[in-house]
Design a protein around this motif. Structure first.
Motif, PDB file in Angstrom:
ATOM      1  N   SER A 291       0.815  -1.214   0.000  1.00 26.01           N
ATOM      2  CA  SER A 291       0.000   0.000   0.000  1.00 26.01           C
ATOM      3  C   SER A 291       0.850   1.268   0.000  1.00 26.01           C
ATOM      4  CB  SER A 291      -0.923   0.010   1.224  1.00 26.01           C
ATOM      5  OG  SER A 291      -0.193   0.313   2.410  1.00 26.01           O
ATOM      6  N   GLY A 292       2.148   1.122   0.149  1.00 25.74           N
ATOM      7  CA  GLY A 292       3.034   2.279   0.170  1.00 25.74           C
ATOM      8  C   GLY A 292       3.410   2.738   1.553  1.00 25.74           C
ATOM      9  N   GLN A 293       2.942   2.047   2.591  1.00 26.49           N
ATOM     10  CA  GLN A 293       3.319   2.400   3.958  1.00 26.49           C
ATOM     11  C   GLN A 293       4.381   1.440   4.479  1.00 26.49           C
ATOM     12  OE1 GLN A 293      -0.617   2.929   6.052  1.00 26.49           O
ATOM     13  NE2 GLN A 293       0.130   5.020   6.132  1.00 26.49           N
ATOM     14  N   ARG A 294       4.843   1.708   5.696  1.00 30.78           N
ATOM     15  CA  ARG A 294       5.930   0.927   6.266  1.00 30.78           C
ATOM     16  C   ARG A 294       5.556   0.337   7.616  1.00 30.78           C
ATOM     17  NH1 ARG A 294      10.844   0.219   3.542  1.00 30.78           N
ATOM     18  NH2 ARG A 294      10.526   1.175   1.504  1.00 30.78           N
ATOM     19  N   VAL A 295       6.295  -0.708   7.970  1.00 29.38           N
ATOM     20  CA  VAL A 295       6.181  -1.325   9.290  1.00 29.38           C
ATOM     21  C   VAL A 295       7.442  -0.974  10.071  1.00 29.38           C
ATOM     22  CG1 VAL A 295       5.924  -3.490  10.571  1.00 29.38           C
ATOM     23  CG2 VAL A 295       4.840  -3.221   8.322  1.00 29.38           C
ATOM     24  N   ARG A 296       7.269  -0.632  11.343  1.00 33.48           N
ATOM     25  CA  ARG A 296       8.427  -0.354  12.187  1.00 33.48           C
ATOM     26  C   ARG A 296       8.480  -1.353  13.341  1.00 33.48           C
ATOM     27  NH1 ARG A 296       8.860   6.219  12.810  1.00 33.48           N
ATOM     28  NH2 ARG A 296       9.692   6.625  10.720  1.00 33.48           N
ATOM     29  N   TYR A 297       9.661  -1.452  13.919  1.00 36.69           N
ATOM     30  CA  TYR A 297       9.890  -2.355  15.049  1.00 36.69           C
ATOM     31  C   TYR A 297      10.455  -1.566  16.216  1.00 36.69           C
ATOM     32  CZ  TYR A 297      12.144  -6.008  17.846  1.00 36.69           C
ATOM     33  OH  TYR A 297      12.546  -6.819  18.870  1.00 36.69           O
ATOM     34  N   ASP A 298       9.832  -1.712  17.384  1.00 35.81           N
ATOM     35  CA  ASP A 298      10.297  -1.043  18.596  1.00 35.81           C
ATOM     36  C   ASP A 298      10.776  -2.104  19.581  1.00 35.81           C
ATOM     37  OD1 ASP A 298      10.626   0.354  21.028  1.00 35.81           O
ATOM     38  OD2 ASP A 298       9.153   1.856  20.411  1.00 35.81           O
ATOM     39  N   VAL A 299      12.086  -2.220  19.738  1.00 33.24           N
ATOM     40  CA  VAL A 299      12.666  -3.257  20.577  1.00 33.24           C
ATOM     41  C   VAL A 299      12.372  -3.022  22.054  1.00 33.24           C
ATOM     42  CG1 VAL A 299      14.893  -2.121  20.890  1.00 33.24           C
ATOM     43  CG2 VAL A 299      14.780  -4.614  20.868  1.00 33.24           C
ATOM     44  N   SER A 300      11.964  -1.791  22.413  1.00 34.43           N
ATOM     45  CA  SER A 300      11.723  -1.472  23.820  1.00 34.43           C
ATOM     46  C   SER A 300      10.280  -1.703  24.250  1.00 34.43           C
ATOM     47  CB  SER A 300      12.102  -0.011  24.092  1.00 34.43           C
ATOM     48  OG  SER A 300      11.198   0.876  23.467  1.00 34.43           O
ATOM     49  N   ALA A 301       9.380  -1.999  23.313  1.00 35.37           N
ATOM     50  CA  ALA A 301       7.972  -2.261  23.642  1.00 35.37           C
ATOM     51  C   ALA A 301       7.820  -3.751  23.935  1.00 35.37           C
ATOM     52  CB  ALA A 301       7.067  -1.841  22.495  1.00 35.37           C
ATOM     53  N   VAL A 302       7.879  -4.120  25.214  1.00 29.90           N
ATOM     54  CA  VAL A 302       8.024  -5.524  25.603  1.00 29.90           C
ATOM     55  C   VAL A 302       6.681  -6.129  26.017  1.00 29.90           C
ATOM     56  CG1 VAL A 302       9.182  -7.109  27.203  1.00 29.90           C
ATOM     57  CG2 VAL A 302      10.391  -5.106  26.326  1.00 29.90           C
ATOM     58  N   ASP A 303       6.516  -7.365  25.629  1.00 29.21           N
ATOM     59  CA  ASP A 303       5.305  -8.128  25.937  1.00 29.21           C
ATOM     60  C   ASP A 303       5.740  -9.549  26.264  1.00 29.21           C
ATOM     61  OD1 ASP A 303       2.527  -8.886  25.919  1.00 29.21           O
ATOM     62  OD2 ASP A 303       2.856  -9.739  23.934  1.00 29.21           O
ATOM     63  N   TYR A 304       5.110 -10.158  27.267  1.00 35.27           N
ATOM     64  CA  TYR A 304       5.509 -11.498  27.705  1.00 35.27           C
ATOM     65  C   TYR A 304       4.457 -12.519  27.283  1.00 35.27           C
ATOM     66  CZ  TYR A 304       8.709  -8.736  30.504  1.00 35.27           C
ATOM     67  OH  TYR A 304       9.676  -7.840  30.902  1.00 35.27           O
ATOM     68  N   GLU A 305       4.894 -13.582  26.641  1.00 31.67           N
ATOM     69  CA  GLU A 305       3.968 -14.606  26.175  1.00 31.67           C
ATOM     70  C   GLU A 305       4.414 -15.989  26.630  1.00 31.67           C
ATOM     71  OE1 GLU A 305       4.182 -16.223  22.010  1.00 31.67           O
ATOM     72  OE2 GLU A 305       5.046 -14.236  21.635  1.00 31.67           O
ATOM     73  N   GLU A 306       3.539 -16.946  26.427  1.00 29.65           N
ATOM     74  CA  GLU A 306       3.802 -18.311  26.884  1.00 29.65           C
ATOM     75  C   GLU A 306       4.290 -19.169  25.732  1.00 29.65           C
ATOM     76  OE1 GLU A 306       0.952 -20.323  29.648  1.00 29.65           O
ATOM     77  OE2 GLU A 306       0.794 -21.730  27.985  1.00 29.65           O
ATOM     78  N   ALA A 307       5.393 -19.862  25.932  1.00 32.73           N
ATOM     79  CA  ALA A 307       5.927 -20.769  24.922  1.00 32.73           C
ATOM     80  C   ALA A 307       5.233 -22.126  24.997  1.00 32.73           C
ATOM     81  CB  ALA A 307       7.431 -20.963  25.114  1.00 32.73           C
ATOM     82  N   VAL A 308       5.208 -22.827  23.877  1.00 36.49           N
ATOM     83  CA  VAL A 308       4.711 -24.201  23.890  1.00 36.49           C
ATOM     84  C   VAL A 308       5.658 -25.059  24.717  1.00 36.49           C
ATOM     85  CG1 VAL A 308       3.527 -24.018  21.675  1.00 36.49           C
ATOM     86  CG2 VAL A 308       5.932 -24.650  21.717  1.00 36.49           C
ATOM     87  N   VAL A 309       5.114 -26.068  25.386  1.00 33.87           N
ATOM     88  CA  VAL A 309       5.928 -26.862  26.309  1.00 33.87           C
ATOM     89  C   VAL A 309       6.060 -28.318  25.884  1.00 33.87           C
ATOM     90  CG1 VAL A 309       5.415 -25.365  28.272  1.00 33.87           C
ATOM     91  CG2 VAL A 309       3.904 -27.288  27.772  1.00 33.87           C
ATOM     92  N   THR A 310       5.366 -28.719  24.816  1.00 34.98           N
ATOM     93  CA  THR A 310       5.456 -30.105  24.345  1.00 34.98           C
ATOM     94  C   THR A 310       5.721 -30.120  22.846  1.00 34.98           C
ATOM     95  OG1 THR A 310       3.087 -30.329  23.844  1.00 34.98           O
ATOM     96  CG2 THR A 310       3.800 -30.830  26.103  1.00 34.98           C
ATOM     97  N   ALA A 311       6.252 -31.243  22.369  1.00 35.83           N
ATOM     98  CA  ALA A 311       6.552 -31.382  20.943  1.00 35.83           C
ATOM     99  C   ALA A 311       5.276 -31.320  20.106  1.00 35.83           C
ATOM    100  CB  ALA A 311       7.295 -32.697  20.688  1.00 35.83           C
ATOM    101  N   ARG A 312       4.178 -31.869  20.611  1.00 38.52           N
ATOM    102  CA  ARG A 312       2.922 -31.832  19.862  1.00 38.52           C
ATOM    103  C   ARG A 312       2.445 -30.392  19.657  1.00 38.52           C
ATOM    104  NH1 ARG A 312      -1.144 -35.343  18.665  1.00 38.52           N
ATOM    105  NH2 ARG A 312      -0.114 -37.007  19.829  1.00 38.52           N
TER     106      ARG A 312
END
Length: 494
Positions: A291-312
């Motif tokens: 569309s002609g716009q851009r995406v930016r990344y802010d390394v200081s905007a932190v969010d905590y999420e849960e990782a998967v814990v099993t192979a399945r």
């Protein structure tokens, strides 16, 4: 401060929801062509010569990606830590109306922590809307959300009927129909953002060329299992090195789907989130760029999420990522190459981004060629370049190592690098299976990642009972059900 209007291409110039992205995924004809070319080459040039050429071509691809990984690692090692420690800039001066969206489906184990984190966001209350969509849950998610909505005036809950379709995209589009704001933030149900994450993301929209912004996600349950520890290190690499490098070198980071913000005018002009894909984040990234716009990344905007814990669970999650990302590559590589908004170098990087989940497939072929060579098959001078295939492992390993250094984790975390090899081998199998399933057109729909809710970054607080209380007389209801709707497009509101 009044919002700066965004400049977006007309819908006729940009692939939007309901255009080519909903066409059948199958490319059986292409697979047949590949097989015929291989058989023809074996017959006319012999097995050894053909395998030598294939090995040489794969090694060229591996070498290019190795240089890319190494450049990202150097960029992060040189500048990422300084950016993490940089003084806060413009966190108070720009506060446009914001809507925060979360889609929930059977998330009763994590929904309380998510709601607590959303309510703790540091932002003017009169400019913030919190909208959570219960996407046809059949566990205790809906009642818990209703109880929170009665207790907290800032929270609005939408209940979608079971079978509404569209997966996460459908749920987000449902929320989009109900609000007006300048910026939309999206979190997943297991996410717990820092209180200042919202301000850090929103400040980038001062620039009218910015259509979306991504923040950094950190795994909070890395000690829950060996696999969760590997994912923890993988996220350090992905966010502190890979995405940081894409921002630093090309200004082409991806919209990651959670802990991300998007300009509402941009989102509406593009038709909302695409319900015909299982990776709505990659799809939206590409449409924003086109569309002609851009995406930016802010390394200081932190969010905590849960990782998967099993192979399945790892398989389910990464298969969805691979299947959706590979489809985006098939759908968008031509428009990306024709785009007048990207330079030649930016188009090359965009193609490498689109090929991310194809490279492990090539790695599997490279390992097969190594085994064949051990038995004397394909043993030509050209295939002597095969050791370069190790660069495919060394490149990501360099990113992983720099991620550990920049994040300053405890020393013993370095041992978790050992888990990279078996997880990479599993990823080769997952991406290859996803590639073949996609090319064969095997049906697949959005599948949520199962959560455990065992770890939280928040201090324990009293949470409301999962029983809806009677609403206050005369008050506007904040929890309501929507009629069965399709998961179609969302256009500009009249």
């Amino acid at each position: 401060m009044p919002a700066v209007p965004a400049v977006v291409e007309s819908p006729s110039d940009v692939p939007s929801v309901g255009s080519h992205t909903d066409r059948p995924e199958a490319r059986i004809g292409a697979l047949v062509v590949y097989v015929l070319l291989a058989v023809t080459a074996f017959l006319f040039f012999g097995v050894d010569r053909t395998l030598g050429v294939v090995a040489g071509a794969i090694n060229v691809v591996f070498a290019v990606f190795f240089c890319r990984h190494l450049a990202f690692a150097v960029s992060a090692a040189r500048w990422a830590e300084a950016d993490l420690l940089a003084a806060d800039v413009d966190l108070e001066g720009y506060t446009p109306p914001v809507a925060v969206f979360v889609g929930c489906k059977n998330e009763e184990l994590v929904v309380d922590g998510m709601i607590q984190a959303l309510l703790a966001l540091d932002y003017p209350a009169d400019r913030l809307q919190l909208v959570v969509v219960d996407d046809g849950s059949d566990d205790g998610t809906g009642p818990r959300l209703d109880a929170w909505a009665v207790r907290e005036p800032r929270l609005r809950v939408i209940h979608r009927p079971a079978g509404s379709g569209g997966g996460k995209s459908g749920a987000l589009n449902e929320a989009l129909r109900t609000v007006e704001a300048e910026v939309v933030l999206v979190f997943d149900a297991d996410h717990e953002p820092d209180p200042n994450a919202l301000r850090r993301l929103v400040r980038h929209f001062r620039d009218p060329s910015v259509g979306a912004v991504m923040g950094r996600c950190v795994i909070r349950n890395g000690h829950d299992s060996s696999l969760a520890s590997v994912v923890f290190v993988d996220y350090l690499s992905g966010y502190l090195v890979n995405e940081y490098g894409r921002q630093a070198m090309f200004e082409l980071p991806a919209y990651g789907g959670a802990n991300c913000a998007v300009r509402m005018s941009t989102l509406r002009s593009l038709g909302g989130w695409n319900p015909n894909t299982v990776t709505e984040d990659t799809d939206l990234t590409l449409r924003v760029l086109l569309s002609g716009q851009r995406v930016r990344y802010d390394v200081s905007a932190v969010d905590y999420e849960e990782a998967v814990v099993t192979a399945r669970r790892f398989w389910t999650q990464r298969y969805r990522w691979a299947r959706g990302h590979q489809k985006c590559m098939r759908d968008y590589w031509r428009p990306m190459m024709r785009s007048r908004h990207l330079t030649v170098l930016e188009k090359a990087e965009s193609m490498m981004f689109l090929l991310t989940y194809h490279v492990p497939v090539l790695s599997g072929i490279g390992l097969l060629l190594t085994v064949l060579r051990a038995f004397g098959i394909g043993d030509l001078p050209l295939i002597g370049l095969l050791p370069l295939s190790m660069l495919l492992f060394v490149g990501p390993l360099a990113e992983l190592s720099v991620g550990l250094l920049v994040s300053r984790v405890e020393r013993r975390a370095a041992w978790q690098l050992i888990g990279f090899l078996p997880s990479f081998a599993l990823s080769i199998w997952i991406t290859t299976r996803a590639y073949l399933d996609g090319m064969l057109g095997r049906p697949y729909t959005w599948v949520k990642t199962t959560r455990s809710g065992a770890t939280s970054t928040l201090a324990p607080v009293a949470v409301p009972l999962p029983l809806p209380l009677p609403p206050v007389e005369g008050a506007r209801p904040r929890s309501f059900a929507v009629a069965g709707t399709d998961a179609g497009t969302v256009g500009p509101r009249g």
